[in-house]
Motif scaffolding. Structure first.
Motif, PDB file in Angstrom:
ATOM      1  N   GLN A   1      -9.425  -2.644  19.005  1.00 43.19           N
ATOM      2  CA  GLN A   1      -9.572  -3.889  18.273  1.00 43.19           C
ATOM      3  C   GLN A   1      -9.699  -3.627  16.774  1.00 43.19           C
ATOM      4  O   GLN A   1      -9.152  -4.352  15.945  1.00 43.19           O
ATOM      5  CB  GLN A   1     -10.810  -4.637  18.786  1.00 43.19           C
ATOM      6  CG  GLN A   1     -10.979  -6.038  18.225  1.00 43.19           C
ATOM      7  CD  GLN A   1      -9.906  -6.996  18.704  1.00 43.19           C
ATOM      8  OE1 GLN A   1      -9.134  -6.681  19.604  1.00 43.19           O
ATOM      9  NE2 GLN A   1      -9.863  -8.175  18.106  1.00 43.19           N
ATOM     10  N   GLY A   2     -10.412  -2.561  16.416  1.00 44.95           N
ATOM     11  CA  GLY A   2     -10.543  -2.205  15.007  1.00 44.95           C
ATOM     12  C   GLY A   2      -9.214  -1.827  14.385  1.00 44.95           C
ATOM     13  O   GLY A   2      -8.939  -2.176  13.228  1.00 44.95           O
TER      14      GLY A   2
ATOM     15  N   PRO B   1      -3.158  -3.570   9.582  1.00 45.34           N
ATOM     16  CA  PRO B   1      -2.836  -4.526   8.502  1.00 45.34           C
ATOM     17  C   PRO B   1      -2.943  -3.930   7.112  1.00 45.34           C
ATOM     18  O   PRO B   1      -2.081  -4.187   6.259  1.00 45.34           O
ATOM     19  CB  PRO B   1      -3.866  -5.648   8.718  1.00 45.34           C
ATOM     20  CG  PRO B   1      -4.236  -5.556  10.147  1.00 45.34           C
ATOM     21  CD  PRO B   1      -4.188  -4.100  10.471  1.00 45.34           C
ATOM     22  N   ILE B   2      -3.996  -3.145   6.850  1.00 42.14           N
ATOM     23  CA  ILE B   2      -4.141  -2.613   5.491  1.00 42.14           C
ATOM     24  C   ILE B   2      -3.060  -1.586   5.192  1.00 42.14           C
ATOM     25  O   ILE B   2      -2.554  -1.495   4.061  1.00 42.14           O
ATOM     26  CB  ILE B   2      -5.553  -2.014   5.280  1.00 42.14           C
ATOM     27  CG1 ILE B   2      -5.787  -1.799   3.783  1.00 42.14           C
ATOM     28  CG2 ILE B   2      -5.726  -0.706   6.040  1.00 42.14           C
ATOM     29  CD1 ILE B   2      -7.205  -1.395   3.454  1.00 42.14           C
ATOM     30  N   GLY B   3      -2.657  -0.795   6.202  1.00 43.44           N
ATOM     31  CA  GLY B   3      -1.581   0.162   5.982  1.00 43.44           C
ATOM     32  C   GLY B   3      -0.268  -0.523   5.654  1.00 43.44           C
ATOM     33  O   GLY B   3       0.443  -0.137   4.722  1.00 43.44           O
ATOM     34  N   GLU B   4       0.050  -1.575   6.396  1.00 38.31           N
ATOM     35  CA  GLU B   4       1.295  -2.296   6.149  1.00 38.31           C
ATOM     36  C   GLU B   4       1.254  -3.042   4.815  1.00 38.31           C
ATOM     37  O   GLU B   4       2.240  -3.052   4.064  1.00 38.31           O
ATOM     38  CB  GLU B   4       1.558  -3.279   7.292  1.00 38.31           C
ATOM     39  CG  GLU B   4       1.957  -2.600   8.599  1.00 38.31           C
ATOM     40  CD  GLU B   4       2.520  -3.592   9.600  1.00 38.31           C
ATOM     41  OE1 GLU B   4       3.097  -4.601   9.165  1.00 38.31           O
ATOM     42  OE2 GLU B   4       2.380  -3.359  10.811  1.00 38.31           O
TER      43      GLU B   4
ATOM     44  N   ALA C   1       2.957  -3.538  -0.863  1.00 38.96           N
ATOM     45  CA  ALA C   1       2.577  -3.644  -2.279  1.00 38.96           C
ATOM     46  C   ALA C   1       3.234  -2.549  -3.107  1.00 38.96           C
ATOM     47  O   ALA C   1       3.733  -2.797  -4.212  1.00 38.96           O
ATOM     48  CB  ALA C   1       1.056  -3.573  -2.409  1.00 38.96           C
ATOM     49  N   PHE C   2       3.247  -1.319  -2.594  1.00 37.64           N
ATOM     50  CA  PHE C   2       3.867  -0.221  -3.340  1.00 37.64           C
ATOM     51  C   PHE C   2       5.377  -0.405  -3.429  1.00 37.64           C
ATOM     52  O   PHE C   2       6.000  -0.050  -4.436  1.00 37.64           O
ATOM     53  CB  PHE C   2       3.529   1.121  -2.692  1.00 37.64           C
ATOM     54  CG  PHE C   2       2.205   1.678  -3.119  1.00 37.64           C
ATOM     55  CD1 PHE C   2       2.030   2.205  -4.391  1.00 37.64           C
ATOM     56  CD2 PHE C   2       1.123   1.675  -2.267  1.00 37.64           C
ATOM     57  CE1 PHE C   2       0.810   2.722  -4.799  1.00 37.64           C
ATOM     58  CE2 PHE C   2      -0.099   2.178  -2.656  1.00 37.64           C
ATOM     59  CZ  PHE C   2      -0.263   2.701  -3.928  1.00 37.64           C
ATOM     60  N   ALA C   3       5.988  -0.964  -2.370  1.00 37.22           N
ATOM     61  CA  ALA C   3       7.432  -1.214  -2.416  1.00 37.22           C
ATOM     62  C   ALA C   3       7.753  -2.278  -3.470  1.00 37.22           C
ATOM     63  O   ALA C   3       8.740  -2.153  -4.214  1.00 37.22           O
ATOM     64  CB  ALA C   3       7.929  -1.648  -1.043  1.00 37.22           C
TER      65      ALA C   3
ATOM     66  N   ALA D   1       1.677   5.273  11.041  1.00 37.74           N
ATOM     67  CA  ALA D   1       2.623   4.343  11.659  1.00 37.74           C
ATOM     68  C   ALA D   1       2.726   3.052  10.853  1.00 37.74           C
ATOM     69  O   ALA D   1       3.822   2.515  10.651  1.00 37.74           O
ATOM     70  CB  ALA D   1       2.200   4.046  13.097  1.00 37.74           C
ATOM     71  N   ALA D   2       1.582   2.558  10.400  1.00 38.00           N
ATOM     72  CA  ALA D   2       1.591   1.326   9.604  1.00 38.00           C
ATOM     73  C   ALA D   2       2.334   1.521   8.291  1.00 38.00           C
ATOM     74  O   ALA D   2       3.056   0.631   7.828  1.00 38.00           O
ATOM     75  CB  ALA D   2       0.155   0.875   9.341  1.00 38.00           C
TER      76      ALA D   2
END
Length: 244
Positions: free
Chosen positions: A60-61, A68-71, A76-78, A203-204
Motif C-alpha cells: 500500500q505504501g 507516484p513520486i517517482g513518476e 518534471a525532469f522531462a 520502475a517508476a
C-alpha cells in the motif's frame, strides 16, 4: 470508516493469498516429509501474521508514495528539458536507493566475514567493515551508472536487448579474469540490488520518463532499467575484486 476497513481487509486477504504457497510448502515438508511438529507454533503464527500485515502495508505504501513520486519527478525532469539534471537525478536515485538497500547491507557484511574466515582479509573488525563499505559503495555506484545508461537508452530509443547482450558478454569475460573469491559475491550483488527499496523507484522512473517523451511507449521503453541494475553490479564488483 467501514469502507476503509473493508478495503484494508481485502488488501490483507490479498497478502494472505500471496503468502499461501510459501506457507503450504513449509507446512508440507515439516509435517509430511520431516514428520515433526512446528517448534514454538504460537511464535511462528504471530510471525506469519506480522509478515502478512507488513507486506500489506508495504504494498500500500508503494502504491501511495514511492510509485507516484517517482513518476512525478520523472515527468518534471522531462518537462524541465535539462539532460544534465535528469542524468544526475538518475545516478543519485540509483546510488541512494542501493546504498540504503537492506539486502545489500546484509550481503556485504556476510561477504566480509566470509573473506575474513577464508584468509583473504585480516581477522579484524575494521578490515571487514572497510571491505563491506567498499563493496556497498561499488554496487551503489554501479546501479547509479546503470540508471544513467537506462535513461539515455529511453531518450535515444536504443533496443534494450542489444545492451543486455553486450553487458552479459562483459560479465562472462570478467568471470574468467576476476579472482575466484569475488565471482560469487559479484553474481549475488546483481540480485540484491533489485529488492524492496530500489525496484519501486527505478520502475517508476522508467515508466514516468517514457510516458513524458513523445514517441516513447511506457510498456516497451519504460521497462528494462531493473535489468541494467542487476547486470552492472556484477561487472563493477568483479572489477572491484580485480583492483582491490
Amino acid at each position: 470508516m467501514l469502507a476503509g476497513f473493508l478495503s484494508f481487509l481485502r488488501l490483507v486477504l490479498g497478502s494472505l493469498r500471496d503468502l499461501a504457497p510459501i506457507l503450504l510448502v513449509i507446512a508440507f515438508f515439516q509435517i509430511v516429509v520431516l514428520q515433526q511438529p512446528f517448534p514454538d507454533l504460537e511464535r511462528i503464527a504471530v510471525g506469519v501474521v506480522l509478515v502478512m500485515l507488513g507486506l500489506t502495508l508495504f504494498i500500500q505504501g508503494l502504491e501511495m508514495g514511492l510509485f507516484p513520486i517517482g513518476e512525478s519527478m520523472a515527468h518534471a525532469f522531462a518537462r524541465k528539458g535539462s539532460l544534465a539534471w535528469l542524468l544526475g537525478f538518475a545516478f543519485c536515485l540509483g546510488f541512494g536507493t542501493t546504498a540504503a538497500e537492506p539486502a545489500l547491507i546484509a550481503v556485504a557484511a556476510a561477504a566480509a566475514r566470509a573473506m575474513s574466515k577464508s584468509g583473504v582479509l585480516p581477522d579484524d573488525g575494521a578490515a571487514q567493515a572497510s571491505y563491506a563499505l567498499g563493496l556497498r559503495l561499488t554496487v551503489a555506484v554501479s546501479v547509479g551508472a546503470s540508471l544513467v545508461l537506462g535513461v539515455i537508452r529511453i531518450l535515444k530509443g536504443w533496443p534494450v536487448h542489444t545492451i543486455i547482450i553486450g553487458g552479459y558478454v562483459i560479465v562472462v569475460i570478467l568471470t574468467f579474469l576476476a579472482p575466484p573469491e569475488i565471482i560469487g559475491v559479484a553474481y549475488d550483488s546483481g540480485g540484491v540490488t533489485t529488492s524492496t527499496v530500489t525496484v519501486p523507484l527505478v520502475a517508476a522512473l522508467g515508466v514516468g520518463l517514457a510516458s513524458s517523451i513523445r514517441g516513447r511507449n511506457p510498456l516497451t521503453d519504460g521497462f528494462g532499467l531493473i535489468a541494467f541494475a542487476s547486470m552492472f553490479p556484477m561487472i563493477f564488483v568483479m572489477l572491484y575484486g580485480m583492483i582491490a
